[in-house]
Scaffold this motif. Structure first.
Motif, PDB file in Angstrom:
ATOM      1  N   ALA A   1       0.884  -1.172   0.019  1.00 45.67           N
ATOM      2  CA  ALA A   1      -0.009  -0.091  -0.139  1.00 45.67           C
ATOM      3  C   ALA A   1       0.816   1.298   0.304  1.00 45.67           C
ATOM      4  O   ALA A   1       0.525   2.222  -0.809  1.00 45.67           O
TER       5      ALA A   1
ATOM      6  N   GLU B   1     -12.282   2.121  -2.513  1.00 43.54           N
ATOM      7  CA  GLU B   1     -13.002   1.408  -1.568  1.00 43.54           C
ATOM      8  C   GLU B   1     -12.736   0.009  -1.432  1.00 43.54           C
ATOM      9  O   GLU B   1     -12.927  -0.722  -0.454  1.00 43.54           O
TER      10      GLU B   1
ATOM     11  N   ARG C   1      -9.927  -1.232   1.020  1.00 43.15           N
ATOM     12  CA  ARG C   1     -10.395  -1.222   2.352  1.00 43.15           C
ATOM     13  C   ARG C   1     -11.016  -2.459   2.815  1.00 43.15           C
ATOM     14  O   ARG C   1     -10.907  -3.255   3.685  1.00 43.15           O
ATOM     15  N   ASP C   2     -11.993  -2.744   1.496  1.00 39.57           N
ATOM     16  CA  ASP C   2     -12.875  -3.778   1.813  1.00 39.57           C
ATOM     17  C   ASP C   2     -12.338  -5.032   1.825  1.00 39.57           C
ATOM     18  O   ASP C   2     -12.664  -6.187   2.642  1.00 39.57           O
TER      19      ASP C   2
ATOM     20  N   VAL D   1      -8.917  -5.709   2.953  1.00 38.31           N
ATOM     21  CA  VAL D   1      -8.140  -5.946   4.065  1.00 38.31           C
ATOM     22  C   VAL D   1      -9.546  -6.098   5.156  1.00 38.31           C
ATOM     23  O   VAL D   1      -9.123  -7.184   6.351  1.00 38.31           O
ATOM     24  N   ALA D   2     -10.475  -5.385   5.263  1.00 42.56           N
ATOM     25  CA  ALA D   2     -11.574  -5.801   6.410  1.00 42.56           C
ATOM     26  C   ALA D   2     -11.943  -7.060   6.200  1.00 42.56           C
ATOM     27  O   ALA D   2     -12.173  -7.654   7.276  1.00 42.56           O
TER      28      ALA D   2
ATOM     29  N   GLY E   1     -13.578  -3.295   9.639  1.00 42.73           N
ATOM     30  CA  GLY E   1     -13.508  -2.145   8.903  1.00 42.73           C
ATOM     31  C   GLY E   1     -12.643  -0.909   9.392  1.00 42.73           C
ATOM     32  O   GLY E   1     -11.943  -0.308   8.504  1.00 42.73           O
TER      33      GLY E   1
ATOM     34  N   ALA F   1      -8.832  -1.943   9.276  1.00 42.56           N
ATOM     35  CA  ALA F   1      -8.336  -1.915   7.971  1.00 42.56           C
ATOM     36  C   ALA F   1      -8.291  -0.320   7.258  1.00 42.56           C
ATOM     37  O   ALA F   1      -7.185   0.105   6.766  1.00 42.56           O
ATOM     38  N   ALA F   2      -9.125   0.302   7.747  1.00 44.32           N
ATOM     39  CA  ALA F   2      -8.936   1.884   7.560  1.00 44.32           C
ATOM     40  C   ALA F   2      -7.974   2.712   8.362  1.00 44.32           C
ATOM     41  O   ALA F   2      -7.359   3.484   7.743  1.00 44.32           O
TER      42      ALA F   2
ATOM     43  N   LEU G   1      -4.733   1.366   6.399  1.00 47.11           N
ATOM     44  CA  LEU G   1      -4.444   1.928   5.090  1.00 47.11           C
ATOM     45  C   LEU G   1      -4.305   3.652   5.122  1.00 47.11           C
ATOM     46  O   LEU G   1      -3.704   3.957   4.333  1.00 47.11           O
ATOM     47  N   GLY G   2      -5.166   3.975   5.992  1.00 46.06           N
ATOM     48  CA  GLY G   2      -5.111   5.660   6.151  1.00 46.06           C
ATOM     49  C   GLY G   2      -3.724   6.032   6.594  1.00 46.06           C
ATOM     50  O   GLY G   2      -3.087   6.884   6.077  1.00 46.06           O
TER      51      GLY G   2
END
Length: 197
Positions: free
Chosen positions: A89, A125, A128-129, A131-132, A151, A154-155, A158-159
């Motif tokens: 990422a 999205e 994120r989905d 990884v979640a 979720g 994951a956010a 990645l954030g």
């Protein structure tokens, strides 16, 4: 290499190094070694050319890692998998940040990019989905706490990768694989400390 590929490579280079304002079809054609007329034989307009760059000239290792996540559930350490996601990422966001910033400055280009992604059933999205989904599956396996929000975790991961890429680009720093690896390891260690059983 085909003419189209050379044009896309030149456009990606110009977008990354000179920004959208200077990414004219004239400059892209010059960089590719062709006339502007040649560009228009392969791309309807500048927007289509830039959408092509975004969809065909970005590092794809992140997509490979994400596609492999379902098979990794219950296999090995969750932290190792998340570190691989974080490294991919950081590399992806770092390489694409200058282009993405350019796209957001042009509403028409952003709308065209959204349309292409929607047609492909894709978009930011989905990262994120994926990884979640991996984290939720590991929850069901008992590898991570059932109390965390997959979720949100994951956010957070990645954030932080996106912010790291933003700060590196802002500071004008070249990609440093060793530094990125250290950041990914530290980031996942911190995240796992909060989600571990």
């Amino acid at each position: 290499m085909s003419t189209r590929d050379r044009v896309l490579d030149a456009a990606a280079h110009v977008m990354r190094t000179k920004g959208l304002a200077h990414a004219t079809t004239k400059e892209i054609a010059r960089q590719a070694g062709y006339s502007e007329a040649t560009l228009y034989k392969h791309f309807r307009d500048k927007t289509e050319l830039f959408v092509g760059v975004l969809n065909e000239r970005v590092p794809s290792n992140l997509l490979v890692v994400l596609d492999g996540l379902p098979e990794r559930v219950g296999q090995g350490r969750v932290a190792e998998t998340l570190e691989e996601v974080a490294r991919a990422a950081i590399a992806f966001y770092g390489a694409t940040f200058p282009i993405a910033a350019s796209v957001f400055s042009e509403p028409g280009l952003l709308a065209a990019h959204r349309k292409v992604l929607a047609e492909r059933g894709s978009g930011p999205e989905t990262v994120r989905d994926a990884v979640a989904g991996f984290l939720a599956a590991e929850q069901r396996e008992g590898a991570i706490s059932a109390d965390i929000d997959a979720g949100a975790a994951a956010a957070l991961l990645l954030g932080a990768c996106l912010q790291h890429a933003f700060l590196s680009n802002f500071a004008g720093e070249d990609a440093n694989e060793e530094g990125n690896d250290e950041f990914a390891t530290s980031l996942v260690r911190t995240l796992i400390g909060g989600v571990g059983v």
